[in-house]
Structure formats: structure tokens, C-alpha cells
Design an enzyme around this catalytic site. Structure first.
Site, short mmCIF file in Angstrom:
data_model
loop_
_atom_site.label_atom_id
_atom_site.label_comp_id
_atom_site.label_asym_id
_atom_site.label_seq_id
_atom_site.Cartn_x
_atom_site.Cartn_y
_atom_site.Cartn_z
N GLU A 309 39.84 54.60 42.37
CA GLU A 309 40.82 55.27 41.50
C GLU A 309 40.19 56.44 40.75
O GLU A 309 40.36 56.59 39.54
CB GLU A 309 41.42 54.25 40.51
CG GLU A 309 42.13 53.11 41.22
CD GLU A 309 42.78 52.13 40.26
OE1 GLU A 309 43.91 51.73 40.55
OE2 GLU A 309 42.17 51.79 39.23
N ASP A 383 46.15 43.64 43.93
CA ASP A 383 45.87 43.93 42.53
C ASP A 383 46.60 43.02 41.56
O ASP A 383 47.57 43.46 40.93
CB ASP A 383 46.19 45.40 42.22
CG ASP A 383 45.71 45.81 40.83
OD1 ASP A 383 44.92 45.06 40.23
OD2 ASP A 383 46.15 46.87 40.34
N GLU A 411 49.53 42.46 33.15
CA GLU A 411 49.93 43.76 33.68
C GLU A 411 51.12 43.63 34.62
O GLU A 411 52.02 44.47 34.60
CB GLU A 411 48.74 44.39 34.41
CG GLU A 411 49.07 45.73 35.06
CD GLU A 411 47.86 46.36 35.75
OE1 GLU A 411 46.77 45.75 35.74
OE2 GLU A 411 48.01 47.48 36.28
#
Lengths: 726, 726
Positions: A309, A383, A411
């Protein structure tokens, strides 16, 4: 008792009122260390009887902390303060310490106890009965004290005790994704608890309470800054601040770690390169390590997110992950520090299947990492989705230590608004069978090093902690911090038992509360999978914010950030074919797993769309078509949240009004958001299936377009100043 | 008392231990509403005697809140719960309510009581003696209850009471500079307490406790968002969130206000202009006002920062402040809302003297504003400096209501690290004589409307509140929130009395603690003036962050952001000549003030360099040269912080260990920063004076260059993601 109590009996009443008053108000700050008064007076009497005297010499900081905790706990729960004696009063004395602090003990320890284990035992010393809490080390004693207090917190007997326990993993670490500006990436409980501006001068009581909570569950490490790291954290100015935290943590057996930016030698050191094979770069890191250990002699080491990322890494210089990790390992080795090197990578050029990236990049390096490097692997290949199959790397690198990375912060699980008890998710992954060493080679056994005793071991949890009064935003999110610690200590513990302990310590031991709420907790994660991503759907949330549903997302920064990339819904069907006919990601698993999941008949419903693209009419085990099953799961998920709320509402009065009211509100909001997930996803997928929602199910309140157009501003967790929208 | 207490006497001991345990731990969350147990048992007995029964019918929300507070307070302080009766038991009953809630009372109220005043009176009703708390309104009763509780909190007699009080100002408002992303501009106590993401669904207990604290000191308004406003706050999505807060505040007599962005009609409404004279713009604002009052029937109105520091405003369209304010006033008038229009303006083209800008821009519009507009003027002409002369607008606009704006958050007073009790600063400004209506026309009388009864009145305080456990970062910063409320209620109250009340309510009534700490508080602001900006120096802090000293700053965005612009130090001398020979800013004051301050002989030392440029050798009243006096003040300021710390350290054990330790650390840090201010400024000014530091004073630890090169990262209060350096 003080004379004036007899002279002014009304004082008793006074005091008692005050207690009741205090006990009623509770903002959750004390976590599971509430040390509530033991309400069963008879039991309390028995406890008090056995705790009238203590032998508890404490000279070191950990022993002093253990003693203070011991006295605070007993005062809170039993209002007793054992009289300190040097000779045991039979049947009424507790003896606490190491063989050293107690000047030798007439008992031997099982070898397994090691440096962090402890014994709690009812024994006779010189013919006198006493309760002994002991360990080889001061920190072991601290752990023993917390676990003894837990016995009382959960109203268990302390007579005839014989407890021996020790951690099954070496490194039990919280990863804080906290930025130096006090925002928390993917944090939903307010700002960072680390007040970098006031550090090192101001040592907040909160740092101490944080360390106490960690020690109480055996967490022995903390990475205090975000994996998307700021080079500044390695500057002398910040190392002084880190040192102040380390000084607090040390007392509680916690080592401090830092996330480092791989390009620090350039940004901070002014070098022209950060190439890990360049001598000047090696020298810079070695010097930096020396400097850090000057400030913090027991510094734990580095956590590294490299070439992921947009983060820099060895590949930026044509080097490998092994090159990068080993270079840092060499710098830390003289000081006994470790490198936690994250396997969460995906190439900047889009791979055929993001699922396969980490395995492809790391498998070839098995055995190539230095002994003080541990590769940190997320529980699943994508993820931290509500449900993922276990990561194919587990079991695939026999000569490389693999550290489990779980995400505590929600998240993808409803932020701090949804009640999701994560222990069942942890257990599902840990008890999954990799078959890499034959049947029964579970992920748990892999990370415990059962198949290669040479390897170091560990488990990391991405913290869900912030500056909110109750630390985690949702009162029940505290349970995930607690459960992480318990399962990092022993990955094979039962989520149900952990939930029961936590409820008793946090709220009450009243079975009429514990029993229904434990049920809620144990079911909660499956509820959320159902209203968000049933049947193996994954990565269909809102883009960037990761808030709310976004199955329609098809314009993200790169293809494998799109929801459509993962669900592959079309008029024919839905799901990602990862069999040989598709991306063949299944080939990264052992043949037994590949065979089981690769066959749509044997593949469990839970993983079905992770591995198969199936027609809308496909017949499920339930007898329903895939479409009907999908709809049924979405509706069941939302409905179960509603039921959870109804159950909760019946419990009013059993706990403090503050937390009861807060959870009640949160459950109403969770239901609202679950319905949004359900309706948005069902309507979206219906635009492909063209099939009806089963009769009897309430129709979605709005049209699909309404949900697509929903905008959310200043969503937490994406940096203090961001103004992202879904 | 409950039977089991007799059966199990040990329980008394238990309970009492628990009380002691609870009382010891204190993180400051409860502010001045701790309701500590009354430690004087004899006094407590007397209180209890008089509070055995109560007549307290409560049907409305404010009365219910008043009753709950009353019971919580008595329980905490006296552990009594008065028995509810309908008939007075003579000498042992308290009667609480309005004539309406009590069905008529045989007493008449002084007219002055009004809608927010209250009476606390020992009277006879039907020949039976009782304590009466009464008011014309429910909120008046709530204020009365808080003030009755305060009598007990501060251990005063409640026999033979005759208290009648009422607020001297109409609008007593906290201005929160809170952004929608939860950062707080110039906030030093963590993130915003408003959790916009979870609102409106989650109503945090903190909102209720915030409202309780405000009501306890008579604060009746809150502007919840930053004056640098985001148009989004006026969107339906956010108005629903604002409504949820308003619903909490209403119970406590608090109206909610919003800061608005003048260009909202363009950004939110899609209009082509925000010209206040454009019919479509007027229509948009009128419609928006109607919409807001639909959500919030008692909405307070708008706070506007226009044409200042880049904010849009009427001048952007060639219109005047009056045009802009009156247009908004018309939109709010039908709903009885007000416009608070800030006078903190300075032109984008740099004026000859920023000091004069507000006066120049607003004076011409005296009498031109609608009745529901109040012009909000900062206490001083520049910007909340440690010491400023009173703003020349006070008294200069006889036909315009002027609202005092004080800053509670310590942007220029050491953030939340320095102990600075601001009440003396407030009093200094409020008691300053404007002479505009002859001798004795103090600023206090001006803002109270003594010289024009037609005008509305008010006082605003820029909040120092954040999500820190103790609300304000520094335990003593709470005193500034408290003192603001007290002085907004009655601007002529004594800072010393307020400090004593606050200490007693917050910590203890033990004179051996209150007396020395009150001295510390009363001296604290002068200390800080001395080590930061003595003798009338101003605006010499670090650029942008406003953290630490920056007298050398000469390269800011515009000349009048530079420190050098303000101190004008050169080899000849130092100070800003604002006499007729200079910028002539003094001509904005009444002749008496101009004469007094304009003459360097009569001008008080405190204001000297605000108005005069003087030679380094100038002889001061003290007999010292200006240079020696300047150095002496800097050293005295730092030394007094050291002394403050030594005094504090002697008080260990008199209050809870947590707050004692925190303040101890803070005082050490304050001393460190005071020395940095002292040394940096003395060395910098010495580079012009070329004169020596008086013998005996310790030499600065470093050279000037060291202080100039200091870099501070992620300084709080400038936005979550900023990475500003000094």
C-alpha cells in the site's frame, strides 16, 4: 473496626449509601478490573477468612505493582487488607513471591512454568496451610496475582487450589495503528491514548492503567505507532517520549516496540538510499538500534510494513523481503530485539488474484530469515473480513516463525457501534486444520511451533483502544481486547469460558445476566457475517472509509480494491472461482484442504463464495437456491440483531444504568445499520439474479439507488482531517 | 438502617473501606460536582437534621433533573435521602419548586429574580419552618438547587438562609472551536467531545454531564462548532445530530447555537452568490432558519466569523458587516434567535496597526444593527494575549449590544500544561474604566447594558473542553470553565471567592490546602505574563502553533503575524508606539484613558510596551532601567513557577494521589517551559540591547540560536493532521 463506627452507627449507613451510589455509576474506564464488591456475603466471608494474613515481600517494581494490585483488588471486592506477617498463620495466610523474594521455597516448579508462568497452590509450609502464589520471575508472580484475583472476581473457590499455567506463545503483542498526531488509523474509540505532545514529561495515569489491563491477561508487548510509520518516531526527540512509555510498561512485563519506516535512513539519516544491502544503510540502522537501546534497554524491536500500500521497502531497491528483514534483524540481534515483518503485501502491479500474493511472495523465502525475524501473517488472505479462510501461509513455511495477526479494531465489523465478540473468529482460524503435517496440524499448533521447536512464536492484535472514557468505544469491544490477551496466552482456550469470565469481571456474576449475554456474545460474530458478507462474500464494504455496504464499488484506486472484483456477481451467478478452473488460489493449501474447499459439494456454506462462482439457482444444503439462501442469511442476520436488543432490554437493573443505556442505544443503531447492509446488498445482488425476495420478508425501505447515493462525512479511522465519502 | 447492618457489623467496615478506596482514586471527570462526603461529622449531622424531609414535586424535565441532582448531591455528601412528604415537618424539611409546581406559595419574589434567578430562603409556611428553594421558572429552580448544593459542598451553614440571585447577563455562552472531524482548533484537552459519527443515535453520558456542569454555573448557551465553520453543519444530516444534542441541553436550560459559514448558500444551497442583499440569498437563509427551528424549537442562533482570516463574509460581495448580520437576524427574528457577529476582523490588506482594525470597521455601524444582533468583541484589541488593554470598542458603541469574548482555552497561556487561573484576567478587563460615560463606566457596566437598557447582553467563552478524562487537560483548567460561568452570571464577582469555591468543590475544604493553593491560582496569570510577555509585550509566540517563544518571527504569512511587528525591538529600544506620534491607536479610547496610557509616566508598567517605544535605558518606576526591569520580570516569572511547585509538593496527601501527581508533573513541565520562554526572550532582546543580564541571575543554558532552531511536531490545536513546526 474504628471506634467511631460504634459511636456513630449511622456512619455505617452513610458509607453504605455511598458505596451503592458509587457502584451504580460506571463509565467502563476500569475495564475488567472493576473489582466489584463480592455480593454473596457468605462467600465473601469465606474469602476473608483465608486472606487475613499475607507474606508478600516486594522490593522490585513488578512485585510492588503486584502487591498494590492485590491490595486494591481485595479492598474493592472484600474490603479486607491482609495483615503483613513473616510467619504463616495456618489456614488464614497467603504467601506471594518468587523463591528469591521469599528466600527459597520448599516446593519445586514444573519446568513448563518458565519465565512467565505461575503456580497458585494450597500447600503446607512447616505444617502450616497457606495459599501460595509463586513463579520463577517477578512478572510471573504479577500474572499469578492477577489470576488469583480473577478467581475471586468470578466467585470461584480459593480453597484447595492447584493452578499451574504458562503462556503458549512468546510474543503477545498489541499493535497500535496510532499516528503521532493522535489520530488512529481504523480507530473508532476516539483519539490515541498516547499524548505525544505532553510526553515525556507527563506520564498519564492512563498509561499505567493500560499496562495493568494488559498484564492482567498476559499481553507482554505493545507496538505504539502505526504500521504506516512516520520516520520521526526514531528521532531523539521522540525516542525520549517512547522511553517514558517504556518505563511505565516495564513494571508490568511489557516491552515496547516501534513500527519503522523502511526509508528512515533517507528521511531521518540524510542518506541517499535505504537499500538494505548498502553498508552505510546497515551502519545507520545498527547505530540507530544502539541509540534506541541506550534509551530503552529492554526495547522489543521493530514492526515493519514494507512494499505494501505504497510503503517503501526492500523491493524499492530491487532487494527481497528477506534482505530487508535480515538487515534490521542484524541491527537488533546484539540487543536481543526482534523484527516482526508483515506478510500483508500486494504488488503495485495488480496480481491475478490478491488472495495469492502473500503466499507467492513469502513461501520462496522459507528458512531464509534470521532467527530473530518473525513473519506476521493476517488470519486470512485478504484483509480482516468478517469471515476469511485461514491464511495459506500457515503450515506452508516449516522453517519460518509465523506470528498470527488478528484485528481487534472493528474496521470491517461495524466500527465501535456493533457488538461483535471476536473470540469465535479467532478460534475458527486457530482451530482450522492446515493438514500440512498430517491431520490435526491446526493453525494453533503451527503458530505455537509444535512442528518446529526452534522457532520463536507470537500473536499480534491490532488494538481497538482509544481515548474514549471506556477505552474501546463500545462497552463490549473491551471483551475483544480481553479475549485477545487470553488467546495469545493460550490459543486453545474456549471463547465461551473467556466470555463468561469477562462478563463476571466487567459487569456482574449474576447468572440471570451472564447466561443470556454470553449467548449474545457467542452468536454476535455470526450475526454480523450474515448481515454483511454471508456464504463467503468478502470485501463488499464502502470504499476507503470501509463504512457501510458498497457491493457496487467498481471505481476504486485499483481493480482489487473494488467490491465487484471479489463478488463477481453477474446474471449467471456470484462468487470468486479460486479452483483450478479459476485463479487456482486453492493450490496454495494442502491437498486435503484444496480437495475439501475445491469441491462445491464438500465446501462449507461459510466459504462457498470464497472459492466458487455459482449460479443463482444452485441448490444449497438447506434445499434453498443460492439466491434464496443468500437473502435468508441477510434477513436472519438483521433479525438476530433485533432479537439481541430485545434480550438486552429485559436485563435493565441487573447492571449499572450508564452502561445498560449505552449498550441499548448501540444495539438499536446496530440494527439500523444491519438493515441498511441487508437491504442494500439484497437489492444490489437482485439486480443480477432478477429473482424475488422470499415472500414474508419485509421489503427494503428504499430503492437501490438510495443506498448507492448515501454519503458519509468525516468517517472515523481515516485520519483526523479526512473528508471521505462512501 | 437495614437490619443486616446490625447482624453483620463487619459490613460497616467493609463499606467504609470501599468508600475510602473510591474516594482516593479520582481522575477529575466529575469536575466541581464531586459531591465529596462532608468530612466534618458534626456539621454533616446538622445538615442531615435539616434535610430529613422534602417537598419536591417534579413533572418537567428541568425539575426532574434538579431533583436527581439534589438527591445525588445529598447522597454523595451526606448519604441521606430526604423522605418525600406533602406536609412540612417543621425544621427538618426542604421545599423545592416554582409557585406553579408547588401550587402557589405564600411569598412574593423580588422582580429582579426574572426568568433565571432563584431564591433560597429559610421561611415559615403555615407556622412551620422550612428551607425553600424557589424561582419563577423550572430552570431557575435548577440553578437554585445547584447553588444550595454548593453551600453544602463548601461547608457553609444552611440555617437562616436568605439568598436571592439572578444573572446580570442574558446570553452566557461557551464557544466550542470544534471541527466536524473531532479535532479542536486551539484545543489542548484531546479531541472534541461531540462524536458526530455516532450522533444522533448515540447520546453519550458525557453530553449530559457537560450540561450538568454548565447549568451548575449558569451557562445557558453552547455554540458547538468552530467559528471557522463547515457549511455541512447546516445539512439535514447534521441538523439531526445537532438536534440530539439540543434535546439533552434543553433539560438543563441550555440553548444550542451554530457557527455558520457565510457562503453556505453557495456551498450547500447551490446558489450562485451569498450576497446578503440578494433576495434569493435572504430566502435561502430564512428557509434554512425555518428548517432548523423545525428540528430545534429553542435553537439559539448563529455565531459568525466573517471577513476574517480568510473566512467569507458580506465584504466579499461589497456589503457591510451590518448588511450581513442584519440579513441573518431577519431570518432568525421570527423564531427569537440571535446573531452573534464577531468583531475579530482584520483586513486582507495589512492595516497600519492591526490594533485599530475592529474599531475602525465597527464603530461606524453603531446603531445600525438589528435588535437581535450582538457584536462579539474579544477582551483585547489583538488576540487573547496574556495581557491586553481592554478593547477600545467597549463603551464606544452606545447603541450596539457588545458581547464579551474571553478565551478559556490557553492558546497563548501555555496550552493545558501551564496552571493559569484566568479569572483575574477576566476581572482586569471587566473592571477597566472606559470613561465613555464618565468615571466608573467600566467594561462590566458596558456589557451589562447599564448605559442602554434596550440592549441585549452576553458573554462568550472559547471553551477549553475536550475528550480528556478530566475534560480540560490540566486539572486546574477546569477552574477557568467554572470561573467563566460564575463571571458570566455576575461579572463583578471576586476571582478569589470563585477560586475558593472551586477548590472546595473540586478537591477539599481543608484550609491547609485551600489557602496556599488559592494563593497559587491568584498569582498564576501574573507569573505567566512575566515569563512570556512582561511590561506590555505581546504576540511574540511561535508562529502558527503559538507554542513556545518566537520573538524572532519575521517571516509569517503577513507582516502583522510577525512578532517583530509587535515588539519593534531595535538597538534604540523596544515597544509599539501607539501614541499620536505612532499609530495613534490610543485615539480610539476615551480622552481620560488616552491621556493616562498615552503618557509614559502615567502609563502602568503592565501596558507600557503596548503603547510606547522606549529606550533600553529608560528609567522605570522601580528605579531599574527598562532592560533590567524586563530581565527581572522574566526571571521573576520563571522563579515564581518554581516556588509554586515547591508549595504544591508540600500538599501531598491532602488530596487524591492521582491528581496530586498529575499537577506535580505539570508544574515541573511548566517550569521547564517558563525557563525556555525566559532564556529565549532575554537572549533575543539582548541581541538588541547589548546590555548584560543582572549579576546573580543564572545564565541561559543555551545560545539564542538553539532556541530559534527548536522544532515542535504535531503541536495540538492546529488540526488533526497538521505537521507544523515552530
Amino acid at each position: 473496626m474504628p471506634k467511631y463506627l460504634l459511636k456513630y452507627p449511622c456512619l455505617c449507613l452513610m458509607a453504605l449509601f455511598m458505596v451503592m451510589n458509587k457502584v451504580q455509576a460506571d463509565n467502563g474506564y476500569k475495564l475488567w478490573l472493576e473489582y466489584h464488591k463480592v455480593s454473596n456475603r457468605q462467600l465473601a466471608g469465606v474469602y476473608r477468612q483465608q486472606l487475613q494474613y499475607m507474606v508478600f515481600p516486594a522490593s522490585s517494581n513488578p512485585l510492588k505493582a503486584a502487591k498494590a494490585e492485590f491490595l486494591m483488588g481485595l479492598d474493592g471486592m472484600l474490603s479486607v487488607k491482609p495483615t503483613e506477617v513473616t510467619n504463616i498463620v495456618s489456614g488464614q495466610t497467603i504467601v506471594v513471591g518468587t523463591p528469591k523474594s521469599l528466600n527459597a521455597l520448599p516446593i519445586s516448579f514444573p519446568d513448563s512454568i518458565g519465565n512467565e508462568g505461575y503456580l497458585i497452590k494450597t500447600i503446607f509450609i512447616n505444617k502450616k496451610q497457606c495459599t501460595l502464589i509463586t513463579a520463577n520471575t517477578d512478572v510471573g508472580v504479577l500474572y499469578g496475582v492477577f489470576n488469583f484475583l480473577k478467581l475471586i472476581q468470578t466467585n470461584q473457590t480459593i480453597s484447595k487450589l492447584s493452578v499451574a499455567d504458562h503462556p503458549r506463545l512468546m510474543y503477545r503483542v498489541l499493535d497500535h495503528w496510532d499516528n503521532l498526531n493522535r489520530t488512529v488509523e481504523r480507530g473508532y474509540a476516539g483519539s490515541s491514548i498516547w499524548n505525544w505532545h505532553k510526553l515525556p514529561d507527563i506520564v498519564d495515569q492512563r498509561y499505567i492503567d493500560y499496562a495493568r489491563a494488559n498484564a492482567s491477561v498476559g499481553i507482554n508487548g505493545a507496538v505504539v505507532n502505526n504500521v504506516n510509520a512516520d520516520a520521526l518516531v526514531l528521532s531523539p526527540q521522540y525516542l525520549l517520549k517512547v522511553q517514558a512509555l517504556a518505563n511505565v510498561f516495564r513494571t508490568y512485563g511489557i516491552r515496547i516496540y516501534l513500527s519503522i519506516k523502511f526509508s528512515s535512513p533517507v528521511e531521518l539519516g540524510g542518506l541517499k538510499t535505504a537499500d538494505p544491502l548498502e553498508p552505510e544503510v546497515k551502519k545507520w540502522w545498527a547505530g540507530k538500534a544502539d541509540e534506541i537501546y541506550n534509551y530503552i534497554p529492554d526495547f522489543g524491536g521493530f514492526l515493519v510494513k514494507a512494499n505494501s500500500e505504497g510503503q517503501p521497502g526492500p523491493q524499492s531497491y530491487g532487494r527481497t523481503h528477506a534482505d530487508g528483514a535480515n538487515m534490521l534483524a542484524d541491527a537488533l540481534a546484539p540487543h536481543h530485539g526482534i523484527v516482526m515483518w508483515r506478510a500483508f503485501v500486494y504488488d503495485n502491479k495488480v496480481p491475478d488474484d490478491r488472495f495469492k500474493q502473500a503466499y507467492n511472495e513469502f513461501k520462496p523465502f522459507d528458512g531464509k530469515f534470521k532467527d530473530n525475524v518473525i513473519v506476521q501473517v493476517k488470519n486470512g488472505p485478504i484483509d480482516f473480513q468478517p469471515r476469511e479462510p485461514f491464511h495459506p501461509l500457515f503450515g506452508a513455511m516449516p522453517n519460518t516463525p509465523l506470528m498470527m495477526e488478528f484485528q481487534l479494531t472493528q474496521e470491517y465489523l461495524g466500527f465501535s457501534t456493533h457488538l461483535v465478540y471476536e473470540a469465535p473468529l479467532f478460534a475458527e482460524c486457530l482451530q482450522a486444520d492446515s493438514y500440512r503435517y498430517g491431520k490435526g496440524s491446526t493453525v494453533s499448533r503451527v503458530i505455537k511451533g509444535d512442528f518446529n521447536k526452534k522457532l520463536i512464536t507470537g500473536m499480534a492484535g491490532v488494538a481497538n483502544i482509544g481515548a474514549d472514557l471506556n477505552w474501546c468505544g463500545h462497552p463490549f469491544a473491551q471483551a475483544n481486547w480481553y479475549a485477545f490477551g487470553r488467546m495469545a496466552w493460550n490459543p486453545d482456550q474456549s471463547p465461551a469460558e473467556i466470555a463468561a469470565d469477562w462478563l463476571g469481571m466487567t459487569f456482574t456474576n449474576d447468572e440471570s445476566f451472564v447466561s443470556p449475554v454470553k449467548k449474545i456474545m457467542l452468536q454476535s460474530r455470526e450475526n454480523t457475517v450474515n448481515y454483511m458478507t454471508p456464504l463467503g462474500l468478502h470485501h463488499i464494504m464502502g470504499v476507503s472509509t470501509h463504512y457501510g455496504p458498497g457491493p457496487w464499488v467498481d471505481n476504486a484506486g485499483r481493480p482489487d480494491w473494488n467490491a465487484t472484483y471479489y463478488h463477481r456477481a453477474d446474471s449467471a451467478g456470484i462468487g470468486f472461482d479460486r479452483t483450478a478452473a479459476g485463479s487456482n488460489a486453492l493450490s496454495q493449501y494442502a491437498p486435503e484442504v484444496k480437495a475439501d474447499w475445491g469441491n462445491m459439494k464438500s465446501c462449507p456454506d461459510e466459504y462457498l463464495l470464497w472459492f466458487h462462482h455459482l449460479s443463482w439457482g444452485y441448490k444449497m444444503r438447506s434445499g434453498r437456491t443460492l439466491w434464496d439462501e443468500l437473502v435468508w442469511r441477510y434477513y436472519t442476520g438483521a433479525e438476530s440483531v433485533k432479537q439481541m436488543g430485545l434480550t438486552w432490554n429485559k436485563l435493565q437493573g441487573k447492571i449499572d444504568p450508564e452502561r445498560f443505556a449505552e449498550v441499548k442505544q448501540l444495539m438499536q443503531l446496530q440494527f439500523k445499520e444491519a438493515v441498511t447492509w441487508r437491504d442494500a446488498c439484497v437489492l444490489y445482488f437482485q439486480s443480477f439474479s432478477r429473482m424475488p425476495i422470499a415472500a414474508g420478508s419485509p421489503k427494503p425501505e428504499h430503492l437501490l439507488d438510495y443506498y448507492k447515493k448515501l454519503k458519509f462525512y468525516y468517517v472515523p479511522g481515516i485520519g483526523g482531517n479526512n473528508y471521505m465519502t462512501n
